[in-house]
Design a protein around this motif. Sequence first.
Motif, PDB file in Angstrom:
ATOM      1  N   TYR A 146       0.828  -1.212   0.000  1.00  0.00           N
ATOM      2  CA  TYR A 146       0.000   0.000   0.000  1.00  0.00           C
ATOM      3  C   TYR A 146       0.862   1.261   0.000  1.00  0.00           C
ATOM      4  O   TYR A 146       0.523   2.235  -0.640  1.00  0.00           O
ATOM      5  CB  TYR A 146      -0.966   0.004   1.192  1.00  0.00           C
ATOM      6  N   ASN A 147       1.938   1.240   0.770  1.00  0.00           N
ATOM      7  CA  ASN A 147       2.801   2.419   0.814  1.00  0.00           C
ATOM      8  C   ASN A 147       4.134   2.068   1.463  1.00  0.00           C
ATOM      9  O   ASN A 147       4.312   0.953   1.943  1.00  0.00           O
ATOM     10  CB  ASN A 147       2.143   3.581   1.576  1.00  0.00           C
ATOM     11  N   THR A 148       5.038   3.042   1.453  1.00  0.00           N
ATOM     12  CA  THR A 148       6.337   2.854   2.090  1.00  0.00           C
ATOM     13  C   THR A 148       6.262   3.388   3.522  1.00  0.00           C
ATOM     14  O   THR A 148       5.237   3.923   3.943  1.00  0.00           O
ATOM     15  CB  THR A 148       7.399   3.654   1.317  1.00  0.00           C
ATOM     16  N   GLY A 199       6.136   9.096  17.368  1.00  0.00           N
ATOM     17  CA  GLY A 199       5.224   9.080  16.213  1.00  0.00           C
ATOM     18  C   GLY A 199       4.866  10.498  15.847  1.00  0.00           C
ATOM     19  O   GLY A 199       5.345  11.445  16.469  1.00  0.00           O
ATOM     20  N   PRO A 200       4.001  10.673  14.847  1.00  0.00           N
ATOM     21  CA  PRO A 200       3.624  12.026  14.448  1.00  0.00           C
ATOM     22  C   PRO A 200       2.939  12.780  15.582  1.00  0.00           C
ATOM     23  O   PRO A 200       2.228  12.166  16.384  1.00  0.00           O
ATOM     24  CB  PRO A 200       2.656  11.808  13.284  1.00  0.00           C
ATOM     25  N   GLU A 201       3.183  14.092  15.632  1.00  0.00           N
ATOM     26  CA  GLU A 201       2.673  14.858  16.771  1.00  0.00           C
ATOM     27  C   GLU A 201       1.157  14.883  16.854  1.00  0.00           C
ATOM     28  O   GLU A 201       0.577  14.966  17.929  1.00  0.00           O
ATOM     29  CB  GLU A 201       3.225  16.276  16.734  1.00  0.00           C
ATOM     30  N   ASP A 202       0.486  14.735  15.676  1.00  0.00           N
ATOM     31  CA  ASP A 202      -0.978  14.746  15.728  1.00  0.00           C
ATOM     32  C   ASP A 202      -1.529  13.396  16.208  1.00  0.00           C
ATOM     33  O   ASP A 202      -2.730  13.192  16.281  1.00  0.00           O
ATOM     34  CB  ASP A 202      -1.570  15.115  14.366  1.00  0.00           C
ATOM     35  N   GLY A 203      -0.621  12.455  16.504  1.00  0.00           N
ATOM     36  CA  GLY A 203      -1.052  11.173  17.059  1.00  0.00           C
ATOM     37  C   GLY A 203      -1.706  10.266  16.034  1.00  0.00           C
ATOM     38  O   GLY A 203      -2.227   9.210  16.365  1.00  0.00           O
ATOM     39  N   ASP A 204      -1.671  10.663  14.737  1.00  0.00           N
ATOM     40  CA  ASP A 204      -2.313   9.842  13.710  1.00  0.00           C
ATOM     41  C   ASP A 204      -1.627   8.481  13.606  1.00  0.00           C
ATOM     42  O   ASP A 204      -0.417   8.368  13.668  1.00  0.00           O
ATOM     43  CB  ASP A 204      -2.229  10.556  12.362  1.00  0.00           C
ATOM     44  N   GLN A 205      -2.442   7.459  13.467  1.00  0.00           N
ATOM     45  CA  GLN A 205      -1.907   6.093  13.498  1.00  0.00           C
ATOM     46  C   GLN A 205      -1.818   5.449  12.121  1.00  0.00           C
ATOM     47  O   GLN A 205      -1.731   4.248  12.004  1.00  0.00           O
ATOM     48  CB  GLN A 205      -2.804   5.214  14.379  1.00  0.00           C
ATOM     49  N   GLN A 206      -1.885   6.240  11.049  1.00  0.00           N
ATOM     50  CA  GLN A 206      -1.892   5.625   9.721  1.00  0.00           C
ATOM     51  C   GLN A 206      -0.494   5.299   9.208  1.00  0.00           C
ATOM     52  O   GLN A 206      -0.331   4.823   8.100  1.00  0.00           O
ATOM     53  CB  GLN A 206      -2.619   6.516   8.704  1.00  0.00           C
ATOM     54  N   ILE A 207       0.523   5.579  10.008  1.00  0.00           N
ATOM     55  CA  ILE A 207       1.858   5.130   9.635  1.00  0.00           C
ATOM     56  C   ILE A 207       2.345   4.240  10.764  1.00  0.00           C
ATOM     57  O   ILE A 207       1.630   4.052  11.750  1.00  0.00           O
ATOM     58  CB  ILE A 207       2.827   6.314   9.382  1.00  0.00           C
ATOM     59  N   GLU A 208       3.538   3.687  10.635  1.00  0.00           N
ATOM     60  CA  GLU A 208       4.026   2.781  11.684  1.00  0.00           C
ATOM     61  C   GLU A 208       4.043   3.505  13.029  1.00  0.00           C
ATOM     62  O   GLU A 208       3.986   4.720  13.104  1.00  0.00           O
ATOM     63  CB  GLU A 208       5.423   2.268  11.308  1.00  0.00           C
ATOM     64  N   LEU A 209       4.168   2.730  14.112  1.00  0.00           N
ATOM     65  CA  LEU A 209       3.930   3.325  15.430  1.00  0.00           C
ATOM     66  C   LEU A 209       5.145   3.987  16.076  1.00  0.00           C
ATOM     67  O   LEU A 209       4.990   4.800  16.970  1.00  0.00           O
ATOM     68  CB  LEU A 209       3.388   2.241  16.366  1.00  0.00           C
ATOM     69  N   GLU A 263      -0.418   7.256   2.990  1.00  0.00           N
ATOM     70  CA  GLU A 263       0.513   7.822   2.018  1.00  0.00           C
ATOM     71  C   GLU A 263       0.408   7.080   0.683  1.00  0.00           C
ATOM     72  O   GLU A 263       0.119   5.879   0.650  1.00  0.00           O
ATOM     73  CB  GLU A 263       1.941   7.739   2.552  1.00  0.00           C
ATOM     74  N   ILE A 264       0.643   7.829  -0.401  1.00  0.00           N
ATOM     75  CA  ILE A 264       0.572   7.245  -1.748  1.00  0.00           C
ATOM     76  C   ILE A 264       1.979   7.280  -2.342  1.00  0.00           C
ATOM     77  O   ILE A 264       2.552   8.362  -2.488  1.00  0.00           O
ATOM     78  CB  ILE A 264      -0.378   8.064  -2.654  1.00  0.00           C
ATOM     79  N   ASP A 265       2.525   6.128  -2.688  1.00  0.00           N
ATOM     80  CA  ASP A 265       3.908   6.121  -3.163  1.00  0.00           C
ATOM     81  C   ASP A 265       4.150   5.062  -4.244  1.00  0.00           C
ATOM     82  O   ASP A 265       4.678   3.977  -3.975  1.00  0.00           O
ATOM     83  CB  ASP A 265       4.856   5.880  -1.974  1.00  0.00           C
ATOM     84  N   PRO A 266       3.758   5.385  -5.483  1.00  0.00           N
ATOM     85  CA  PRO A 266       3.985   4.414  -6.565  1.00  0.00           C
ATOM     86  C   PRO A 266       5.468   4.115  -6.798  1.00  0.00           C
ATOM     87  O   PRO A 266       5.836   2.970  -7.047  1.00  0.00           O
ATOM     88  CB  PRO A 266       3.379   5.101  -7.795  1.00  0.00           C
ATOM     89  N   VAL A 267       6.327   5.143  -6.708  1.00  0.00           N
ATOM     90  CA  VAL A 267       7.759   4.896  -6.925  1.00  0.00           C
ATOM     91  C   VAL A 267       8.287   3.958  -5.836  1.00  0.00           C
ATOM     92  O   VAL A 267       9.122   3.075  -6.078  1.00  0.00           O
ATOM     93  CB  VAL A 267       8.547   6.229  -6.957  1.00  0.00           C
ATOM     94  N   GLY A 268       7.746   4.124  -4.637  1.00  0.00           N
ATOM     95  CA  GLY A 268       8.124   3.222  -3.540  1.00  0.00           C
ATOM     96  C   GLY A 268       7.726   1.782  -3.828  1.00  0.00           C
ATOM     97  O   GLY A 268       8.319   0.842  -3.285  1.00  0.00           O
ATOM     98  N   PHE A 269       6.708   1.616  -4.668  1.00  0.00           N
ATOM     99  CA  PHE A 269       6.307   0.260  -5.068  1.00  0.00           C
ATOM    100  C   PHE A 269       7.449  -0.384  -5.866  1.00  0.00           C
ATOM    101  O   PHE A 269       7.853  -1.512  -5.620  1.00  0.00           O
ATOM    102  CB  PHE A 269       5.030   0.360  -5.908  1.00  0.00           C
ATOM    103  N   ARG A 270       7.986   0.396  -6.821  1.00  0.00           N
ATOM    104  CA  ARG A 270       9.126  -0.114  -7.594  1.00  0.00           C
ATOM    105  C   ARG A 270      10.291  -0.432  -6.653  1.00  0.00           C
ATOM    106  O   ARG A 270      10.918  -1.479  -6.758  1.00  0.00           O
ATOM    107  CB  ARG A 270       9.550   0.949  -8.618  1.00  0.00           C
ATOM    108  N   ALA A 271      10.555   0.491  -5.721  1.00  0.00           N
ATOM    109  CA  ALA A 271      11.669   0.295  -4.787  1.00  0.00           C
ATOM    110  C   ALA A 271      11.463  -0.977  -3.964  1.00  0.00           C
ATOM    111  O   ALA A 271      12.404  -1.759  -3.750  1.00  0.00           O
ATOM    112  CB  ALA A 271      11.783   1.512  -3.866  1.00  0.00           C
ATOM    113  N   THR A 272      10.238  -1.195  -3.522  1.00  0.00           N
ATOM    114  CA  THR A 272       9.955  -2.369  -2.679  1.00  0.00           C
ATOM    115  C   THR A 272      10.112  -3.647  -3.496  1.00  0.00           C
ATOM    116  O   THR A 272      10.695  -4.638  -3.026  1.00  0.00           O
ATOM    117  CB  THR A 272       8.535  -2.250  -2.080  1.00  0.00           C
TER     118      THR A 272
END
Length: 470
Positions: A297-299, A313-323, A345-354
């Motif tokens: 889904y994303n990097t 983690g992010p200061e807004d406490g959002d949990q949509q990325i790793e913890l 997050e949207i990362d098509p280039v990261g798809f190639r990298a992965t």
Amino acid sequence: MEYYEYASFPENFLWGGSTSAYQVEGAYNEDGKGLSVQDTKEVNTEITDFKVASDHYHHYKEDIALFAEMGFKAYRFSIAWTRIIPNGTGEINEKGIEFYSNIIDECLKYGIEPIVTMYHFDLPDVLNKLGGWSVPETSAAFVEYGRILFEHLGDKVNYWLTINEQNMMILHGSAIGTANDKASNVKKDLYQQNHYMLVAQSKVMKMCHDMCPHAKIGPAPNISEVYPETADPKDFIAAQNLNAIRNWLYLDVAVYGRYNPIALAYLKDRGYAPEITEEDLEVFKSGKPDFIAFNYYNTSTAAHSSFKDKVVGPEDGDQQIELGEKGVYKAVYNQYLERTNFNWEIDPVGFRATLRSVYERYGLPIIITENGLGEFDELTSDKKVHDQYRIDYLKAHISEMKLAISDGVDVFGFCPWSAIDLISTHSGVKKRYGFIYVDRDEFNLKEMNRYKKDSFYWYKQVIEMNGKVL
Ligand code: BG6
């Protein structure tokens, strides 16, 4: 890298789509099905539970006919363990075998290759109450369940996937509903669960090779390359830490038969290391995958963290990325990436990298078993869904996958999430992923009519042209 000449998708590339049993089937207690942890877990009252889902159980013929119309070469779905063995062990439910046998036959009728996930988050509730994956008996029960699948369905299936997103069940077990939150040390318990799953997986892979020599089998984790936030070497170490703990820990055992050294050092230091016997190591060596399936889904992006950090983690406490974890890495948003309306997050280039990282590291053929955009779709009064945003998302990812093929990566299939609308793991029906709209709301089931979205027609063309035109 840029090339003077770019590769095309291979002939016989497995274009398809994915679903999972509890998210699409419904009929949660019909025809002898037992309850799974997804049927019994408490759901937020603002979203639907999984009891009816998209009612694929009763609509599978219509749904598979639509997949065939789109030109699917493959359909990746999961088998509900509790339809086959309602209590997790013991009595077999013939109706369950019959249902999946019918699904497979329906696919084969249209020349669609069934790609079968053995277990996608829906552990039998009876086994969960007896200790779930924290006890070795569940590992043994999974192996026996595998034997029954190979015995009853093995002659018709060429591609098996063992466990969906085992790494997410360990890293986000509480959210998915598979963690044992009552354990005295939840994290240690999770890594013991992980070990038992890895042992079961190796045994099942060996058994598949013994019982179904024509078939291929592989794991299906969620893999995302990890970037360092900056070129500070300490950030690079943080990215390696997360890569080891999030990604390679799982695949190294499956492919190399040993724990990833960085992940193991972390587990030992923190007191989370599982018990690993000599026998387990032998098991790891004897059962290996033929390919790697992964969901993308994303990097992820990581920054240096020390024990002194207060926030990781992010200061807004959002949990949509790793913890994030003190002394291991800080989880940060990547400033170069856009996000979906659900903040992913949207990362098509990261798809190639992965794809490049996984192939360089393991050298096994790869199939993508999930990738897609969860959005608020709108059904217009003339029953259309104009999901250009989904087309743009998939187009960008398929383009990067094509570049990965030019990079030499052996990709043999792409099964985006999801073939048809289903219930999101965390966000109910409002977060839709499918090429086919299922007309129901969060609580109003309506007629469950199916409507083709704009992305349906677009994907049909992509498949027809074997990805030459996107
Ligand atoms: C994957 C799972 O993690 O992501 C699916 O294998 C899940 O079961 C998908 O639905 C998307 O996540 P969500 O939370 O948007 O449904």
